[in-house]
Design an enzyme around this catalytic site. Sequence first.
Site, mmCIF file in Angstrom:
data_model
loop_
_atom_site.group_PDB
_atom_site.id
_atom_site.type_symbol
_atom_site.label_atom_id
_atom_site.label_comp_id
_atom_site.label_asym_id
_atom_site.label_seq_id
_atom_site.Cartn_x
_atom_site.Cartn_y
_atom_site.Cartn_z
ATOM 1 N N ASP A 63 0.828 -1.202 0.000
ATOM 2 C CA ASP A 63 0.000 0.000 0.000
ATOM 3 C C ASP A 63 0.863 1.252 0.000
ATOM 4 O O ASP A 63 2.018 1.232 0.405
ATOM 5 C CB ASP A 63 -1.009 0.009 1.145
ATOM 6 C CG ASP A 63 -0.415 -0.468 2.455
ATOM 7 O OD1 ASP A 63 -1.050 -1.294 3.109
ATOM 8 O OD2 ASP A 63 0.702 -0.014 2.805
ATOM 9 N N ASP A 65 1.106 5.265 0.963
ATOM 10 C CA ASP A 65 0.584 6.372 1.750
ATOM 11 C C ASP A 65 1.179 7.674 1.239
ATOM 12 O O ASP A 65 2.349 7.736 0.875
ATOM 13 C CB ASP A 65 0.942 6.200 3.224
ATOM 14 C CG ASP A 65 0.275 4.969 3.829
ATOM 15 O OD1 ASP A 65 -0.778 4.558 3.299
ATOM 16 O OD2 ASP A 65 0.811 4.418 4.801
ATOM 17 N N ASP A 141 7.603 6.506 13.777
ATOM 18 C CA ASP A 141 8.269 5.611 14.723
ATOM 19 C C ASP A 141 9.757 5.385 14.408
ATOM 20 O O ASP A 141 10.629 5.775 15.176
ATOM 21 C CB ASP A 141 7.502 4.291 14.894
ATOM 22 C CG ASP A 141 7.092 3.645 13.575
ATOM 23 O OD1 ASP A 141 7.487 4.151 12.493
ATOM 24 O OD2 ASP A 141 6.386 2.617 13.615
HETATM 25 P P1 ATP Z 1 3.921 -2.250 6.527
HETATM 26 O O1 ATP Z 1 4.846 -2.447 5.389
HETATM 27 O O2 ATP Z 1 3.811 -3.461 7.361
HETATM 28 O O3 ATP Z 1 2.617 -1.633 6.149
HETATM 29 P P2 ATP Z 1 4.443 0.361 7.545
HETATM 30 O O4 ATP Z 1 5.680 0.959 8.131
HETATM 31 O O5 ATP Z 1 3.982 0.901 6.244
HETATM 32 O O6 ATP Z 1 4.678 -1.195 7.470
HETATM 33 P P3 ATP Z 1 1.880 1.162 8.530
HETATM 34 O O7 ATP Z 1 1.119 0.633 9.690
HETATM 35 O O8 ATP Z 1 1.331 1.008 7.174
HETATM 36 O O9 ATP Z 1 3.311 0.478 8.632
HETATM 37 O O10 ATP Z 1 2.189 2.680 8.864
HETATM 38 C C1 ATP Z 1 2.583 3.625 7.881
HETATM 39 C C2 ATP Z 1 3.556 4.640 8.477
HETATM 40 O O11 ATP Z 1 2.956 5.350 9.559
HETATM 41 C C3 ATP Z 1 4.810 4.019 9.086
HETATM 42 O O12 ATP Z 1 5.786 3.779 8.113
HETATM 43 C C4 ATP Z 1 5.221 5.077 10.088
HETATM 44 O O13 ATP Z 1 5.896 6.145 9.457
HETATM 45 C C5 ATP Z 1 3.898 5.601 10.592
HETATM 46 N N1 ATP Z 1 3.433 4.892 11.802
HETATM 47 C C6 ATP Z 1 2.640 3.791 11.845
HETATM 48 N N2 ATP Z 1 2.396 3.420 13.102
HETATM 49 C C7 ATP Z 1 3.041 4.293 13.894
HETATM 50 C C8 ATP Z 1 3.170 4.442 15.305
HETATM 51 N N3 ATP Z 1 2.591 3.590 16.132
HETATM 52 N N4 ATP Z 1 3.908 5.475 15.759
HETATM 53 C C9 ATP Z 1 4.504 6.344 14.913
HETATM 54 N N5 ATP Z 1 4.425 6.243 13.599
HETATM 55 C C10 ATP Z 1 3.705 5.247 13.067
HETATM 56 MG MG MG Z 2 2.110 0.389 5.229
#
Ligand code: ATP
Ligand code: MG
Length: 445
Positions: A63, A65, A141
């Site tokens: 996905d 963002d 994060d």
């Molecule tokens: P994945 O590939 O598993 O989706 P992801 O890093 O993209 O991993 P997401 O849950 O889609 O995880 O979150 C998108 C973004 O939002 C992260 O890359 C991070 O920058 C931010 N983020 C998500 N959760 C948190 C959190 N608990 N605290 C701070 N930032 C967060």
């Molecule tokens: Mg993601």
Amino acid sequence: MTEPQKRPMPQARVIPREQHGISRRNISPNALRVLYRLKEAGYGAYLVGGAVRDLLLGGHPKDFDVATDATPEQVKALFRNCRLIGRRFRLAHVVYGPEIIEVATFRGLGDDGSGDRHVVDGLIVRDNVYGTIEEDALRRDFTANALYYAIEDFSVRDYVGGFEDVRQRTLRLIGDPAQRYREDPVRMLRAVRLAAKLGFRIDDAAWAAIFELAPLIVEAAPARLFDEMLKLFLGGHAYESMRWLEASSLLRELLPSTAAAIEARGGDEMPRMMEAALKGTDLRLAEGKSVTPAFLLAALLWPAAQHAHAAEVARGVEVQAAWLRAADKVVREQASRIAMPRRFSLPMTEVWALQARLESATRKRAARLLAHPRFRAAYDFLVLRALDDPRLRELVDFWTAAQAGSAPAAASADASADAAEADEPKKRRRRRRRPGAAAAPADDA
Ligand code: ATP
Ligand code: MG
């Protein structure tokens, strides 16, 4: 580079197009559409988060963002196919059929109490403060998750040293790890999940703080923990995730009985049925097959279930009734940590309760059990149990043959007599509609 241990102050590092490997070919056309539309309307438009990280690693993000300085309302005004969602933080979803591009307005740190942010006991409960791109980066994060791909010049913007950390395959928390985990304990789970998924190491400071603060994890909302558990176990890296969970001491907080079962074996080794269930889940996902968390949870919570069951039987409760009570106890204990919706706890309980029936079934009853909608899952579960308990192998052979039609074929004449006293009306209805179904192999319902 500056001091890597401490929180690097925002110092924009712009990595130009020719110095990073991100190609627009690997970005979803819909995400590109959103980025260009925002840019043409005069707003800042960036791909952000996991997608940028995964693109730098050469992967294909699932996905995309987008981050922007446009407010959610301004985003909505640009897209017909846009809806605003979120209570904790307003987000815009631009919808293209099955694909949703999430567009978030830069969020500020704003923890001076002036804005709409509410911090209770160090925990962020609601925030809706817009900010600059630098602030947006700082409240993410991990440094690897805080990179921005700018559509205006195809550069990557790095405010926290994430570009180098991706290159070093390191997960480093932005800021003081203890403080960041206290703000949101789920970040500890994200650390182990991303480490397992990406094959990254967790930076020493971020790792050490997990041991100190692991007990805080149960303070996160049970529903959020359940979502995170699904990501841990259904993300294609369940086995690795489990090893990280165990090593980080988080497992003890989340699934204490599972942790105890692993620790009882010296800590390094998990019961073979758990290992097989986890690896089996990963394999099925890799093959594009469906998986159910109920089955995996049944394997992970099996030691607890057995223990509770033995206690009930010792109190004189009849075997089947004891299963229901044991399952109830395990689910209740677990629910105080991780919410477990009934659609998962129910099939899990059934798989457990069916074990006793598989063990005691006479040839006569076999046909009836074969027609049970949960038979296949119960059989698969028996196969897993036999990995740790070789005495069950004979039973597995019996049921393997039974499905092939050999063993209970002889008993199928009796099955119609059994059907007459069938317990559930549902089953009776099905028998009537599909005569002879009793002798046929159970479908994989
Ligand atoms: P994945 O590939 O598993 O989706 P992801 O890093 O993209 O991993 P997401 O849950 O889609 O995880 O979150 C998108 C973004 O939002 C992260 O890359 C991070 O920058 C931010 N983020 C998500 N959760 C948190 C959190 N608990 N605290 C701070 N930032 C967060
Ligand atoms: Mg993601």
